[in-house]
Design a protein around this motif. Structure first.
Motif, PDB file in Angstrom:
ATOM      1  N   SER A 135     -38.191 -64.960   6.420  1.00 11.02           N
ATOM      2  CA  SER A 135     -37.641 -64.827   5.060  1.00 11.02           C
ATOM      3  C   SER A 135     -37.095 -63.416   4.847  1.00 11.02           C
ATOM      4  O   SER A 135     -36.019 -63.239   4.267  1.00 11.02           O
ATOM      5  CB  SER A 135     -38.679 -65.203   3.996  1.00 11.02           C
ATOM      6  N   LEU A 189     -35.621 -66.774  -1.385  1.00  9.84           N
ATOM      7  CA  LEU A 189     -34.624 -67.516  -0.609  1.00  9.84           C
ATOM      8  C   LEU A 189     -33.392 -67.857  -1.440  1.00  9.84           C
ATOM      9  O   LEU A 189     -32.261 -67.825  -0.939  1.00  9.84           O
ATOM     10  CB  LEU A 189     -35.250 -68.767   0.017  1.00  9.84           C
ATOM     11  N   LEU A 223     -33.821 -77.189  -1.405  1.00  7.29           N
ATOM     12  CA  LEU A 223     -34.974 -76.475  -0.845  1.00  7.29           C
ATOM     13  C   LEU A 223     -36.133 -76.606  -1.833  1.00  7.29           C
ATOM     14  O   LEU A 223     -36.055 -76.105  -2.956  1.00  7.29           O
ATOM     15  CB  LEU A 223     -34.621 -75.002  -0.628  1.00  7.29           C
ATOM     16  N   ALA A 273     -39.534 -75.567  -3.108  1.00  4.64           N
ATOM     17  CA  ALA A 273     -40.462 -74.418  -3.026  1.00  4.64           C
ATOM     18  C   ALA A 273     -41.417 -74.494  -4.211  1.00  4.64           C
ATOM     19  O   ALA A 273     -41.526 -73.581  -5.020  1.00  4.64           O
ATOM     20  CB  ALA A 273     -39.666 -73.115  -3.039  1.00  4.64           C
ATOM     21  N   ARG A 315     -47.688 -74.214  -2.317  1.00  3.11           N
ATOM     22  CA  ARG A 315     -48.309 -74.599  -1.052  1.00  3.11           C
ATOM     23  C   ARG A 315     -49.725 -75.096  -1.300  1.00  3.11           C
ATOM     24  O   ARG A 315     -50.345 -74.711  -2.285  1.00  3.11           O
ATOM     25  CB  ARG A 315     -48.336 -73.393  -0.088  1.00  3.11           C
ATOM     26  N   THR A 340     -37.742 -77.334   3.403  1.00  3.61           N
ATOM     27  CA  THR A 340     -38.861 -76.531   2.885  1.00  3.61           C
ATOM     28  C   THR A 340     -38.848 -75.232   3.687  1.00  3.61           C
ATOM     29  O   THR A 340     -38.033 -75.082   4.610  1.00  3.61           O
ATOM     30  CB  THR A 340     -40.227 -77.224   3.111  1.00  3.61           C
ATOM     31  N   SER A 341     -39.785 -74.345   3.391  1.00  2.86           N
ATOM     32  CA  SER A 341     -39.842 -73.106   4.175  1.00  2.86           C
ATOM     33  C   SER A 341     -40.191 -73.402   5.636  1.00  2.86           C
ATOM     34  O   SER A 341     -39.939 -72.578   6.505  1.00  2.86           O
ATOM     35  CB  SER A 341     -40.839 -72.121   3.558  1.00  2.86           C
ATOM     36  N   ASP A 342     -40.736 -74.587   5.916  1.00  2.00           N
ATOM     37  CA  ASP A 342     -41.030 -74.941   7.311  1.00  2.00           C
ATOM     38  C   ASP A 342     -39.770 -75.294   8.094  1.00  2.00           C
ATOM     39  O   ASP A 342     -39.774 -75.245   9.318  1.00  2.00           O
ATOM     40  CB  ASP A 342     -41.981 -76.162   7.370  1.00  2.00           C
ATOM     41  N   ILE A 381     -41.362 -67.836  -2.907  1.00  2.00           N
ATOM     42  CA  ILE A 381     -40.472 -68.414  -1.893  1.00  2.00           C
ATOM     43  C   ILE A 381     -39.115 -68.757  -2.510  1.00  2.00           C
ATOM     44  O   ILE A 381     -38.060 -68.388  -1.977  1.00  2.00           O
ATOM     45  CB  ILE A 381     -41.108 -69.680  -1.259  1.00  2.00           C
ATOM     46  N   VAL A 398     -42.483 -69.192  10.090  1.00  2.00           N
ATOM     47  CA  VAL A 398     -41.822 -69.826   8.935  1.00  2.00           C
ATOM     48  C   VAL A 398     -42.133 -69.106   7.620  1.00  2.00           C
ATOM     49  O   VAL A 398     -41.978 -69.687   6.549  1.00  2.00           O
ATOM     50  CB  VAL A 398     -42.250 -71.327   8.816  1.00  2.00           C
ATOM     51  N   GLY A 399     -42.627 -67.886   7.707  1.00  4.73           N
ATOM     52  CA  GLY A 399     -43.088 -67.214   6.486  1.00  4.73           C
ATOM     53  C   GLY A 399     -42.453 -65.858   6.262  1.00  4.73           C
ATOM     54  O   GLY A 399     -41.219 -65.723   6.154  1.00  4.73           O
ATOM     55  N   PRO A 411     -46.336 -76.490   2.818  1.00  6.39           N
ATOM     56  CA  PRO A 411     -45.532 -76.691   1.599  1.00  6.39           C
ATOM     57  C   PRO A 411     -45.970 -77.959   0.874  1.00  6.39           C
ATOM     58  O   PRO A 411     -46.259 -78.975   1.513  1.00  6.39           O
ATOM     59  CB  PRO A 411     -44.110 -76.857   2.133  1.00  6.39           C
TER      60      PRO A 411
END
Ligand SMILES: Cc1cc2nc3c(=O)[nH]c(=O)nc-3n(C[C@H](O)[C@H](O)[C@H](O)COP(=O)(O)OP(=O)(O)OC[C@H]3O[C@@H](n4cnc5c(N)ncnc54)[C@H](O)[C@@H]3O)c2cc1C
Ligand SMILES: NC(=O)c1ccc[n+]([C@@H]2O[C@H](COP(=O)([O-])OP(=O)(O)OC[C@H]3O[C@@H](n4cnc5c(N)ncnc54)[C@H](O)[C@@H]3O)[C@@H](O)[C@H]2O)c1
Length: 494
Positions: A61, A195, A279, A281, A284, A169-171, A191, A56-57, A153
């Motif tokens: 991306s 994105l 989203l 971001a 974290r 989220t990025s997850d 992030i 997920v990172g 996140p």
């Protein structure tokens, strides 16, 4: 490392020399190194036995960005006399992201599968009041504990409930099976920027929000302002805006509720955004709060960072506890997680005296938006706070730089901060093309104590974007107390 009495020891299901908690990049590296000499070792992991980077990172991306850049090039080739019609297949874009991710994950799987089953435990670890590790039905007593639990996140209060299924989220974003029509991205950090721009280039209607007038947390105002100018060419950005409320509303004829954001823009005017997805971001947080780390006598500051962290080894004071990777909230980047895991793994080895402990890396970060944003070494405010450091700023604009113009990527600015007296680079900040390579050269110079003269004695091939670096270095030496070359910093070499 436990405070257990003989009484609680009775319930202990395993006694190990080393326990690693968390099997991401840092934990896996620590386990691999420590396993070279420690037989009685266990690694405990909650969730996928892959890494945040792969799942997920970093990797998904950059895969999304790779597709976005293809689309951007195709859509912006008219200037070069190339006329194309592009059609973006959102389903295929997302499919490739996941296919390639599986490819990278397969390497990790192969490695993890090769580790003895009795040394791996799947489950969420908690450290109890006796300093013992509870996981599933096990109670583990470990002499040394390496905590590598990563980060997650951060979602501001109530936003999850209010946004429901529209929240990403990025997850979760890389699980989308198609591209949304519209998306709000909240947060212009790494992030958010990466994105937001990727989705925009893939034809999604994107609006980016950030609470301050900064992108990528840039600390040099000139570089920040330039980055905003370059990014604004593509992105709708509401910088310095304040989000007051988020939620969903049903729209007639639509299956899914749409999301809304009520915000005060930078001029203080109330506004509303409405669209398909949001989203978040907004940063974290390290996964340490629920772990029970305080039961190992580890003290945390108000931001959950361990107070006595040895940045070289991840060790906490003189405890047999190591906190590495994103878990220590020091520098949440992949190469740092990797190095810290490696060092901690070596430190707990039986032959620790011979173990190679890597020195902490020169600070270095890259944001993979276009143009890229890079910071290396000391930041400008850090330098300005130290009266001993007499500095100059060498500067180059990429707006008219030869190769950048040829390639049609001519927007950017590089500042190199150098010490007037020692002829050394202290740090740099940049937005511009090929910043990832320029950043690496400057990081090499700082790490290996290469002088500005040494850098300028190195050949710079023509015509390259890296010639811009030479122009900035010449500007540095021109402004220093010890100039040694006569070339004009603004010289054109074509
Ligand atoms: C979208 C995105 C893009 C990124 N891009 C980049 C990039 O381009 N370059 C870069 O350098 N960095 C990037 N990063 C940052 C990088 O991914 C992280 O710094 C790095 O992956 C952290 O590794 P880690 O080993 O510390 O944690 P992780 O890989 O997250 O591993 C932690 C593991 O611990 C497990 N765990 C947590 N709590 C417990 C518990 N109580 N018990 C047992 N197990 C537990 C977790 O489930 C996880 O498996 C990006 C991050 C994101 C989110
Ligand atoms: N290329 C890379 O190296 C890369 C890429 C992605 C992520 N990462 C890592 O992941 C970490 C987390 O990234 P991130 O972008 O989530 O965090 P970040 O801390 O870098 O950025 C968060 C941004 O959100 C803004 N923000 C916070 N709360 C807000 C609110 N309520 N309203 C509006 N804006 C708000 C902040 O001002 C900030 O600009 C990074 O620090 C980095 O270490 C690295």
């Amino acid at each position: 490392m436990s405070k257990s009495s003989g009484n609680t020891d009775k319930n202990v299901t395993r006694k190990v020399e080393v326990a690693v908690i968390g099997a991401g990049t840092a934990g896996q590296n620590a386990f691999r190194q420590a396993s070279k000499t420690v037989e009685n070792i266990v690694i405990i992991n909650d969730g996928f036995w892959s890494t945040t980077c792969i799942q997920v990172g970093c990797m998904p991306s950059k895969l999304l960005i790779a597709a976005a850049d293809r689309a951007h090039d195709a859509n912006h080739s008219e200037d070069f006399g190339i006329h194309t019609t592009t059609q973006i297949d959102g389903k295929r874009v997302m499919e490739r992201v996941r296919d390639e991710r599986s490819h990278f994950a397969s390497y990790i799987k192969k490695q993890v599968d090769s580790w003895p089953e009795n040394k791996k435990i799947s489950g969420r670890a908690h450290i109890n009041k006796q300093g013992l590790i509870e996981v599933n039905d096990e109670l583990i007593k470990a002499n040394k504990i390496i905590v590598a639990t990563g980060s997650s996140p951060y979602i501001p209060d109530d936003w999850s409930d209010n946004l429901g299924d529209t929240l990403l989220t990025s997850d979760t974003v890389f699980e989308l099976t198609d591209l949304p029509k519209s998306i709000a991205v909240i947060g212009a950090g790494s992030i958010g920027l990466e994105l937001a721009q990727a989705f925009k280039r893939l034809g999604v209607e994107v609006t980016l929000f950030n609470r301050d007038k900064r992108v990528a947390g840039l600390k040099d105002d000139d570089i920040n302002n330039k980055a905003i100018v370059c990014l604004n060419r593509e992105l709708t950005m509401h910088l310095g805006s304040k989000i007051n409320n988020v939620g969903t509303q049903t729209v007639e004829g639509e299956d899914m509720a749409s999301a809304f954001i009520e915000y005060e823009d930078s001029a203080g005017k109330m506004q509303q955004w409405q669209g398909e997805r949001v989203l978040v971001a907004t940063g974290r947080r390290n996964n340490i709060e629920q772990l029970g780390i305080e039961n190992l006598d580890v003290e945390l500051d108000d931001k959950n960072r361990p107070k006595q962290l040895d940045k070289k080894t991840g060790q906490i004071g003189d405890l047999d506890v190591y906190i590495v990777g994103d878990a220590n909230a020091n520098i949440p980047l992949l190469h740092v997680a990797s190095d810290e895991g490696y060092s901690a793994g070596n430190k707990v080895c039986k032959n620790e005296a011979n173990a190679y402990i890597r020195p902490p890396a020169t600070p270095f970060s890259i944001v993979f938006c276009s143009p890229q944003i890079v910071n290396v070494g000391m930041s400008l405010p850090e330098i300005q706070q130290d009266p001993e450091l007499e500095y100059v700023i060498g500067r180059v604009s990429f707006d008219n730089q030869g190769r950048s113009r040829i390639m049609g990527v001519n927007c950017g600015l590089l500042h190199i901060y150098a010490c007037k007296k020692t002829d050394r680079v202290l740090g740099a900040s940049m937005v511009g093309p090929d910043a990832e390579y320029i950043g690496h050269i400057l990081a090499t110079a700082i790490t290996n104590d290469i002088s500005v003269k040494g850098l300028l004695d190195t050949p710079f091939y023509h015509p390259t974007i890296l010639e811009g670096l030479r122009t900035a270095l010449r500007d540095v030496q021109h402004k220093m107390e010890i100039p040694y070359q006569s070339q004009d910093a603004q010289e054109y070499s074509f």
